[in-house]
Design a protein around this motif. Structure first.
Motif, PDB file in Angstrom:
ATOM      1  N   HIS A   9       0.831  -1.207   0.000  1.00  0.00           N
ATOM      2  CA  HIS A   9       0.000   0.000   0.000  1.00  0.00           C
ATOM      3  C   HIS A   9       0.862   1.252   0.000  1.00  0.00           C
ATOM      4  N   ARG A  10       1.862   1.301   0.883  1.00  0.00           N
ATOM      5  CA  ARG A  10       2.731   2.478   0.943  1.00  0.00           C
ATOM      6  C   ARG A  10       3.509   2.661  -0.345  1.00  0.00           C
ATOM      7  N   LEU A  11       3.959   1.563  -0.933  1.00  0.00           N
ATOM      8  CA  LEU A  11       4.687   1.648  -2.195  1.00  0.00           C
ATOM      9  C   LEU A  11       3.787   2.195  -3.289  1.00  0.00           C
ATOM     10  N   LEU A  12       2.562   1.722  -3.357  1.00  0.00           N
ATOM     11  CA  LEU A  12       1.638   2.186  -4.385  1.00  0.00           C
ATOM     12  C   LEU A  12       1.266   3.654  -4.179  1.00  0.00           C
ATOM     13  N   VAL A  13       1.059   4.059  -2.930  1.00  0.00           N
ATOM     14  CA  VAL A  13       0.757   5.466  -2.649  1.00  0.00           C
ATOM     15  C   VAL A  13       1.945   6.334  -3.037  1.00  0.00           C
ATOM     16  N   ALA A  84      -1.060  -2.252  11.164  1.00  0.00           N
ATOM     17  CA  ALA A  84      -0.832  -2.105   9.725  1.00  0.00           C
ATOM     18  C   ALA A  84      -2.153  -1.897   8.999  1.00  0.00           C
ATOM     19  N   TRP A  85      -3.158  -2.671   9.387  1.00  0.00           N
ATOM     20  CA  TRP A  85      -4.462  -2.533   8.741  1.00  0.00           C
ATOM     21  C   TRP A  85      -5.064  -1.158   9.025  1.00  0.00           C
ATOM     22  N   GLU A  86      -4.882  -0.652  10.243  1.00  0.00           N
ATOM     23  CA  GLU A  86      -5.388   0.684  10.602  1.00  0.00           C
ATOM     24  C   GLU A  86      -4.730   1.765   9.742  1.00  0.00           C
ATOM     25  N   VAL A  87      -3.430   1.639   9.506  1.00  0.00           N
ATOM     26  CA  VAL A  87      -2.723   2.608   8.670  1.00  0.00           C
ATOM     27  C   VAL A  87      -3.266   2.572   7.254  1.00  0.00           C
ATOM     28  N   ARG A  90      -6.657   4.191   7.218  1.00  0.00           N
ATOM     29  CA  ARG A  90      -6.591   5.627   7.481  1.00  0.00           C
ATOM     30  C   ARG A  90      -6.151   6.384   6.237  1.00  0.00           C
ATOM     31  N   ASP A  91      -5.204   5.846   5.482  1.00  0.00           N
ATOM     32  CA  ASP A  91      -4.699   6.535   4.284  1.00  0.00           C
ATOM     33  C   ASP A  91      -5.788   6.649   3.219  1.00  0.00           C
ATOM     34  N   LYS A  92      -6.376   5.542   2.842  1.00  0.00           N
ATOM     35  CA  LYS A  92      -7.453   5.498   1.852  1.00  0.00           C
ATOM     36  C   LYS A  92      -7.183   6.364   0.623  1.00  0.00           C
ATOM     37  N   LYS A  93      -5.991   6.286   0.085  1.00  0.00           N
ATOM     38  CA  LYS A  93      -5.676   7.033  -1.135  1.00  0.00           C
ATOM     39  C   LYS A  93      -5.886   6.121  -2.329  1.00  0.00           C
TER      40      LYS A  93
END
Length: 126
Positions: A9-13, A84-87, A90-93
């Motif tokens: 997720h962070r990589l894709l964002v 991790a799931w909460e992060v 929370r981002d939801k980008k």
């Protein structure tokens, strides 16, 4: 499993945000915003300019490198699956690229990251 999802997720964002910085105006704005955060804008700009000239890269790419490095260091810290799931939630980008385009962009950006990292190590900055 969720930790791997957080990394993806962070990589894709990150890739999606990098894709949005293709215009020259957006990149110069990023450089200005980072400089404003510094206590002394002139010192910050001269350091970035000096490093970028020494490794023959653009100043915004040097700033980008350190931003990505900071994000990657944050990913190394252990995190429970629930956190991790909460992060992620929370981002939801959202990303408006296909998976193939994201993977290709990520590959190019990782190659660029490694190239800059190699040059900075050779220079002795990192």
């Amino acid at each position: 499993m969720k930790a791997n999802m957080l990394f993806l997720h962070r990589l894709l964002v990150f890739v999606a945000s990098r894709v949005n910085l293709k215009s020259r105006k957006a990149k110069s704005g990023m450089v200005r915003r980072m400089a404003v955060r510094s206590t002394n804008r002139k010192v910050f700009e001269s350091i970035v300019d000096g490093i970028s000239k020494a490794i023959k890269e653009k100043p915004e790419d040097v700033i980008w490198f350190f931003q990505v490095r900071e994000v990657m260091a944050g990913m190394d810290k252990p995190m429970s699956d629930d956190n991790a799931w909460e992060v992620i939630m929370r981002d939801k980008k959202s990303v408006k690229l296909s998976t193939a385009e994201l993977i290709e962009t990520a590959r190019v950006e990782l190659k660029k990251f490694r190239r800059i990292e190699r040059k900075l190590k050779k220079l002795g900055v990192i």
